[in-house]
Write a protein that holds these residues in place. Structure first.
Motif, PDB file in Angstrom:
ATOM      1  N   ASP A 116     -56.847   7.351 -30.101  1.00 56.05           N
ATOM      2  CA  ASP A 116     -56.436   5.973 -29.842  1.00 56.05           C
ATOM      3  C   ASP A 116     -54.980   5.839 -30.283  1.00 56.05           C
ATOM      4  N   ARG A 117     -54.077   5.940 -29.337  1.00 53.95           N
ATOM      5  CA  ARG A 117     -52.649   5.944 -29.653  1.00 53.95           C
ATOM      6  C   ARG A 117     -52.180   4.612 -30.224  1.00 53.95           C
ATOM      7  N   ARG A 118     -52.898   3.535 -29.980  1.00 55.53           N
ATOM      8  CA  ARG A 118     -52.476   2.226 -30.474  1.00 55.53           C
ATOM      9  C   ARG A 118     -52.344   2.218 -31.983  1.00 55.53           C
ATOM     10  N   TRP A 119     -53.249   2.901 -32.657  1.00 54.49           N
ATOM     11  CA  TRP A 119     -53.245   2.874 -34.120  1.00 54.49           C
ATOM     12  C   TRP A 119     -52.684   4.142 -34.732  1.00 54.49           C
ATOM     13  N   ARG A 166     -50.052   5.696 -33.989  1.00 56.24           N
ATOM     14  CA  ARG A 166     -48.600   5.611 -34.168  1.00 56.24           C
ATOM     15  C   ARG A 166     -48.211   4.846 -35.434  1.00 56.24           C
ATOM     16  N   CYS A 217     -55.840  -0.864 -40.203  1.00 58.43           N
ATOM     17  CA  CYS A 217     -56.552   0.151 -39.428  1.00 58.43           C
ATOM     18  C   CYS A 217     -58.049   0.141 -39.760  1.00 58.43           C
TER      19      CYS A 217
END
Length: 210
Positions: free
Chosen positions: A149-152, A154, A187
């Motif tokens: 899940d790239r949203r978190w 990064r 997160c």
């Protein structure tokens, strides 16, 4: 952090430089790890980073040095002096030395308790894959794109990078990694939200069945 999340990277960088210069010199490690991620992701160019760093840093110095010098009754930049004493001269070890892994094995578990276990759920689509398995009756095809899940991710990688860099300093205290906790708690909240969505999926009207 709020500017970082909405994509206002210059503002985020500027405030981080000011915070490092005036309040906590060790935020330079956070600035380094987060700043590197901005450069790698193309959110900030090297020239933009230099411009923001120089302008914000000089502005912060002009604000802090005269006032602190009056209070200390001598010319001084407190955070610069603290960084020189603790890091460059290595005098922080006079206050005690902890093992390299102490932040990972003691400080983080104690500061976040069981919520630390929810952080990976925000960065990896574990809950989503389980939900797809339940719907389809078989485990879906797995790839990097479906797992991460790239949203978190990064946000978590730079923050963990900050803790990693701090681990090389012999003297360790839990308060030193407090700047990492807001992102990690966020997160963890995203992780529990995924579990809630899986356990109580929204109905046709978009409302949770709970």
């Amino acid at each position: 952090y709020s500017y970082w999340m909405v994509g206002k990277i210059r503002w985020a960088a500027s405030l981080l430089v000011i915070g490092t210069t005036i309040f906590r010199c060790d935020l330079v490690l956070l600035l380094g790890s987060v700043g590197l991620s901005w450069l790698l992701l193309g959110q900030l160019t090297i020239l933009q980073a230099l411009h923001v760093g120089i302008v914000s840093g000089l502005t912060a110095l002009v604000a802090t040095v005269p006032l602190d010098s009056v209070l200390w009754q001598r010319w001084v930049w407190p955070e610069g002096q603290g960084c020189w004493f603790n890091t460059v001269l290595g005098k922080s070890t006079e206050w005690g030395v902890m093992p390299w892994q102490w932040y990972w094995t003691s400080a983080l578990p104690k500061s976040m308790l069981l919520t630390l276990l929810l952080v990976p759920l925000s960065c990896f689509n574990i809950v989503e894959l389980m939900a797809a398995w339940e719907r389809q009756g078989k485990f879906p095809t797995v790839s990097i794109a479906t797992v991460i899940d790239r949203r978190w991710l990064r946000f978590t990688i730079p923050v963990f990078g900050f803790i990693f860099l701090y681990s090389f300093l012999g003297h360790k205290e839990m308060r030193f990694i407090f700047p990492a906790l807001p992102i990690l708690n966020l997160c963890a909240a995203a992780g529990i939200a995924k579990i809630s969505h899986f356990a109580f999926p929204p109905n046709e009207k978009g409302k949770s069945t709970s």
